[in-house]
Design an enzyme around this catalytic site. Structure first.
Site, short mmCIF file in Angstrom:
data_model
loop_
_atom_site.label_atom_id
_atom_site.label_comp_id
_atom_site.label_asym_id
_atom_site.label_seq_id
_atom_site.Cartn_x
_atom_site.Cartn_y
_atom_site.Cartn_z
N TYR A 1 -34.63 -25.34 43.90
CA TYR A 1 -35.64 -24.28 43.80
C TYR A 1 -36.95 -24.85 43.27
O TYR A 1 -38.02 -24.63 43.86
CB TYR A 1 -35.15 -23.17 42.88
N ILE B 1 -41.78 -18.39 47.81
CA ILE B 1 -40.35 -18.71 47.76
C ILE B 1 -39.54 -17.46 47.43
O ILE B 1 -38.50 -17.19 48.04
CB ILE B 1 -40.06 -19.80 46.71
N GLU B 2 -40.03 -16.68 46.48
CA GLU B 2 -39.26 -15.53 45.99
C GLU B 2 -39.16 -14.41 47.02
O GLU B 2 -38.06 -13.89 47.27
CB GLU B 2 -39.88 -14.99 44.69
N THR B 3 -40.29 -14.01 47.60
CA THR B 3 -40.26 -12.80 48.44
C THR B 3 -41.11 -12.90 49.71
O THR B 3 -41.45 -11.89 50.29
CB THR B 3 -40.75 -11.57 47.64
#
Length: 332
Positions: free
Chosen positions: A311, A124-126
């Site tokens: 999120y 999800i982040e990167t």
């Protein structure tokens, strides 16, 4: 006439050139920035000239303030879900897990956090390290810290932590790249999280969240553990409304045991191992409908990473898809 206009334009550009140059080094001349520099000198014994040199190189980035004021988490859940819980992230999540299976297994043993949650967080982040940010962290944090945003005090603290981090880790503050909000590396840790939760899980002697996936895995697991992750407990379960009693509840953010929620017309869609655990109701707004979920303690631990329900739900759902896909491939 055309020559006159060209000469006029050139004259204006010459006159504006010093202003344009000054605009990019404007921060070092601001009173609030100078006060911040003096604070860093007094509180942490930085050399004033070093900080003056750093802030003279900071670039104006008005777009970062715009992004913070309009975060992606404000969109409808079904749009957010398509962006983050998709076939690409599932496929590459399985590949990442297979590549770093040993480190993920060790992180589970040491910290009690499932490999699937760690992998999904990186996804999800990167996108598993493929997109770690296109902004210099010093630019992002300085623009936000000295903006009119209501979150400016938070970013000022993160700017303070960033300067300490670069000093501690012997990093050049003018070259560290990150997100528009100043998050760093594959796990997108804010500088304070980097300083307090990053671990040298690879035992290389240097904690590297930009390039060392083993350090990234251990650091995310450590972050979740330090924020209260409970091993072998659920994260979320979909629920449905029996009737309209839930709409009359004054405070829908209260925490109750599942049987108590049934008194308000809410029940889980699946059989759960325990009904004694307290949960909160999560309402996800789609464009034309709503989804209801039960959020267990670990759901709110994920929200310590990012305070958005969207999120945390994306991390949870991606983790379940990755785990299912990997099991299917390994036992198919």
């Amino acid at each position: 006439m055309q020559r006159f206009m060209i000469r006029l334009l050139l004259s204006l550009l010459i006159l504006l050139a010093p202003i344009l140059t000054y605009a990019d080094s404007d921060f070092v001349h601001r009173q609030d920035v100078l006060q911040f520099i003096n604070l860093m000198v007094k509180k942490y014994h930085f050399q004033k000239q070093v900080l003056l040199n750093i802030f003279s190189e900071v670039k104006l980035r008005p777009q970062v303030v715009h992004h913070v004021k309009k975060p992606l988490e404000a969109i409808a859940w079904n749009r957010y879900q398509i962006l983050f819980v998709n076939n690409w992230r599932i496929k590459h999540g399985v590949e990442f897990w297979n590549t770093y299976a040993a480190a993920l297994q060790r992180a589970e043993q040491v910290y009690g956090v499932p490999a699937s949650i760690i992998v999904a967080t990186i996804g999800i982040e990167t996108k598993y390290g493929h997109r770690t940010g296109d902004y210099r962290v010093i630019d992002s944090l300085t623009n936000l810290a000295f903006s009119d945003s209501s979150r400016a005090p938070f970013f000022r603290q993160e700017l303070e932590q960033f300067l300490l981090l670069t000093r501690d880790e012997h990093l050049d503050p003018l070259t560290v790249m990150g997100s528009y909000a100043g998050a760093i590396g594959q796990p997108q840790f804010m500088p304070s999280s980097y300083r307090y939760f990053a671990v040298n899980f690879s035992k290389s002697g240097k904690t590297d969240l930009m390039n060392n996936e083993v350090d990234v895995i251990g650091s995310i697991a450590n972050y979740y553990k330090k924020h209260g992750w409970q091993p072998n407990e659920p994260v979320a379960a979909q629920a449905y409304l029996i009737d309209d009693r839930y709409a009359s509840l004054a405070n829908n953010r209260i925490s109750l045991a599942i049987p108590d929620w049934q008194k308000y017309g809410i029940a889980p869609k699946e059989k759960l191992p325990s009904t004694n655990l307290k949960v909160k109701i999560i309402q996800l707004n789609n464009r034309y409908s709503k989804e209801y979920w039960l959020g267990f303690h670990n759901f709110y631990v994920i929200k310590r990473y990012n305070p958005s329900d969207l999120y945390a739900m994306a991390v949870y759902q991606l983790s379940t898809h990755i785990e299912a896909q990997r099991e299917e491939e390994n036992h198919g």
